[in-house]
Design an enzyme around this catalytic site. Structure first.
Site, PDB file in Angstrom:
ATOM      1  N   GLU A  69      -9.283  -3.076   0.730  1.00  0.00           N
ATOM      2  CA  GLU A  69      -8.027  -2.941   1.545  1.00  0.00           C
ATOM      3  C   GLU A  69      -8.209  -1.685   2.267  1.00  0.00           C
ATOM      4  O   GLU A  69      -9.009  -0.177   1.839  1.00  0.00           O
ATOM      5  CB  GLU A  69      -6.816  -2.332   0.581  1.00  0.00           C
ATOM      6  CG  GLU A  69      -5.254  -1.706   1.152  1.00  0.00           C
ATOM      7  CD  GLU A  69      -4.626  -1.095   0.382  1.00  0.00           C
ATOM      8  OE1 GLU A  69      -3.004  -1.312   0.971  1.00  0.00           O
ATOM      9  OE2 GLU A  69      -5.032  -0.780  -0.507  1.00  0.00           O
TER      10      GLU A  69
ATOM     11  N   LYS B 139       0.581  -6.910   5.615  1.00  0.00           N
ATOM     12  CA  LYS B 139       1.211  -7.100   4.497  1.00  0.00           C
ATOM     13  C   LYS B 139       2.895  -7.105   4.323  1.00  0.00           C
ATOM     14  O   LYS B 139       3.636  -6.911   4.899  1.00  0.00           O
ATOM     15  CB  LYS B 139       0.913  -5.819   3.624  1.00  0.00           C
ATOM     16  CG  LYS B 139       1.485  -4.989   2.520  1.00  0.00           C
ATOM     17  CD  LYS B 139       0.669  -3.885   1.384  1.00  0.00           C
ATOM     18  CE  LYS B 139       1.367  -3.626   0.132  1.00  0.00           C
ATOM     19  NZ  LYS B 139       1.026  -2.347  -0.562  1.00  0.00           N
TER      20      LYS B 139
ATOM     21  N   CYS C  35      -3.234  -5.039  -1.649  1.00  0.00           N
ATOM     22  CA  CYS C  35      -2.524  -3.236  -2.614  1.00  0.00           C
ATOM     23  C   CYS C  35      -1.704  -4.404  -3.760  1.00  0.00           C
ATOM     24  O   CYS C  35      -1.881  -4.941  -4.222  1.00  0.00           O
ATOM     25  CB  CYS C  35      -2.172  -2.484  -2.147  1.00  0.00           C
ATOM     26  SG  CYS C  35      -1.901  -1.311  -3.083  1.00  0.00           S
TER      27      CYS C  35
END
Length: 531
Positions: A287, A351, A405
């Site tokens: 990430e 995301k 994440c």
């Protein structure tokens, strides 16, 4: 032991609350990195005995009757979440000058708020409490509902759900291929709490027999599934390289280090293949591994093209920026890019599930007027959330399902689209949390997503733990925390799913109904005997 149970039952006031706190603290030992499975078989019986000691006066008002069980549940939850989430404070120390003031809110305040879910669990359980094994069903029901709510209320935060304690290793993860985490939460609490019946409770044989049957089935199914042949490699074979650069978070935040960080990733990408491994077809970076806006840096794309060999693909985390229109600040996304061997961006996903206070500030106008900001305050408005999560198609036709994440802790994020992919992808940067239980807990929860989807997972973490996990949750190859390097392996194939998402949801509600009926009938019988 019967004498100890009696003493716990007779506790009241501060003593009862303190023992509840200690029981919750003990339960944390059943979660990674400790994995002391037996701890849950002590903490939950203690919780049962504490609830046994609550005897509200029928003449009291509703609030006064609810306060004692709520206090027990909250103290248990406060201990559990304080012991399990204290490491979140490390993220605030990376930029201590700006965020150290928030340590009490994070380390103590968050567990105090999350403890309210377990207060609700015990209030639900106490409303159906009896003197038989039905009270174990009531406790399982209460925790099942509370954990289900914790998974989505206020954006959701199902970290360290109780069910994970029942799945410390792949042998005990296989039930997740049949039922969802919400069901496992309930059944785990039933099994963990059942030993309380040995010393206090009527119908102990029935309750203990059911708990023993559930535990035996859980383990036996794991033995059966792992005894089957391991998933064959994906055909045609695809070799994956996962890069773990181990870059300190303070360095990542230093603008002067951007070029060296980028070159560090490139050097690991170009490192010789490990013994016996084939040349990687796909290289995965963690990430936010690209330390600048890639679309504003054509030279960086050219460097990637120089390093990638013919036919290789890079999948890397980066910040993506999007023009929001005249007069409006740009939108920033925490994204994953797919880059081909010509240095062309051929795919991207943003995301969906952002971290409150980390990637964006809830109620921004109000809280900024109070002087608060998010960790991502360097970007106006913080990060924006995507509305959908696409399955990314790589050059050559392979498909991956990206989770960035902590999206990997949400079991519901692995929806039907995940089954369309050849692999799940989890990229993360846990350097924020240092060498604490946090990265181990994160990895364990991500590992379960592979079992649920029957799909292998590729995981790239800046400081670890990086791995390729097969569709049974078994580690194919792993690079431990704080080990700099790469791992190369052939991606394993998928396994057929035994139940689909809709069926798993139906099983959860069916289990909820059964536990309610058992608890309600037991409560009714208890009231009849008492009167």
């Amino acid at each position: 032991m019967e004498r100890l149970a009696g003493r716990i039952i007779l506790l009241s006031g501060v003593s009862r609350t303190f023992v509840g706190f200690l029981a919750g603290l003990l339960a944390v030992l059943a979660q990674p990195p400790f994995g002391i499975f037996a701890a849950a078989f002590v903490s939950f019986p203690v919780l049962v005995w504490l609830i046994d000691g609550v005897a509200p006066d029928p003449g009291d008002g509703l609030l006064r009757r609810l306060m004692p069980p709520a206090a027990i549940g909250w103290s248990f939850g406060f201990g559990y979440f304080l012991g399990g989430l204290w490491w979140l404070g490390n993220a605030l120390l990376v930029e201590a000058d700006a965020f150290a003031w928030a340590l009490p809110l994070t380390v103590v305040g968050l567990p105090a708020v999350l403890g309210l879910f377990y207060a609700l669990a015990v209030v639900i359980a106490r409303s159906l409490w009896s003197d038989g094994w039905g009270r174990i069903a009531a406790l399982a029901l209460g925790f099942g509902i509370a954990e289900w709510l914790r998974g989505f209320l206020f954006t959701g935060f199902p970290w360290n759900a109780i069910g994970y304690a029942a799945m410390p290793m792949p042998l005990m993860m296989q039930s997740a291929s049949v039922v969802n985490l919400s069901t496992i939460n309930m059944l785990a609490v039933f099994v963990f709490a059942a030993p309380a019946l040995i010393w206090t409770g009527k119908g102990a044989r029935a309750g203990l027999a059911i708990a023993a049957a559930l535990f035996t089935a859980h383990v036996a199914f794991g033995f059966y599934r792992l005894a089957q042949p391991a998933p064959a490699p994906l055909q045609p074979e695809m070799t994956v390289r996962v890069v773990q650069p181990v870059i300190d978070q303070a360095k990542k935040l230093d603008d002067r280090e951007r070029a060296s960080i980028f070159e560090d990733h490139l050097s690991l990408t170009a490192a010789p293949v490990q013994d016996g491994a084939k040349r990687p077809d796909i290289v995965v970076w963690p990430e936010t591994s690209i330390p600048f806006i890639l679309t504003d840096n054509p030279d960086a794309l050219a460097r990637i093209a120089d390093v990638l060999q013919d036919g290789q693909v890079l999948v890397a985390g980066a910040v993506r920026v999007e023009d929001a229109g005249a007069g409006l600040p740009p939108r920033y996304y925490n994204s994953v890019y797919v880059i081909d061997d010509r240095g062309q961006i051929v795919g991207a996903a943003d995301k969906v599930h952002l971290v409150p206070f980390g990637e964006y500030l809830p109620f921004e106008d109000l809280l900024t007027s109070w002087g608060l900001s998010s960790v991502a305050a360097s970007m106006p408005g913080g990060f924006s959330a995507a509305s959908t999560r696409p399955v990314l198609t790589l050059p050559g036709g392979r498909r991956i399902y990206p989770m960035i994440c902590y999206e990997a802790i949400f079991a519901d994020e692995v929806d039907g689209n995940a089954r369309l992919a050849d692999a799940l992808l989890n990229i993360t940067n846990d350097a924020w949390f240092g060498d604490t239980p946090g990265p181990r807990q994160h990895f364990h929860q991500a590992q379960l997503r592979a079992v649920e989807a029957g799909t292998p997972m590729i995981r790239a973490a800046n400081t670890g733990i990086s791995a390729v996990v097969d569709a049974r949750g078994v580690l194919v190859v792993v690079l431990g925390y704080n080990y700099r390097g790469v791992i190369d392996t052939i991606l394993p194939g998928k396994l057929p799913t035994l139940t689909n998402i809709a069926t798993r949801s139906q099983i959860f509600w069916l289990t909820t109904g059964i536990l309610f009926l058992v608890a309600a009938i037991s409560r009714l019988g208890f009231n009849i005997r008492k009167n």
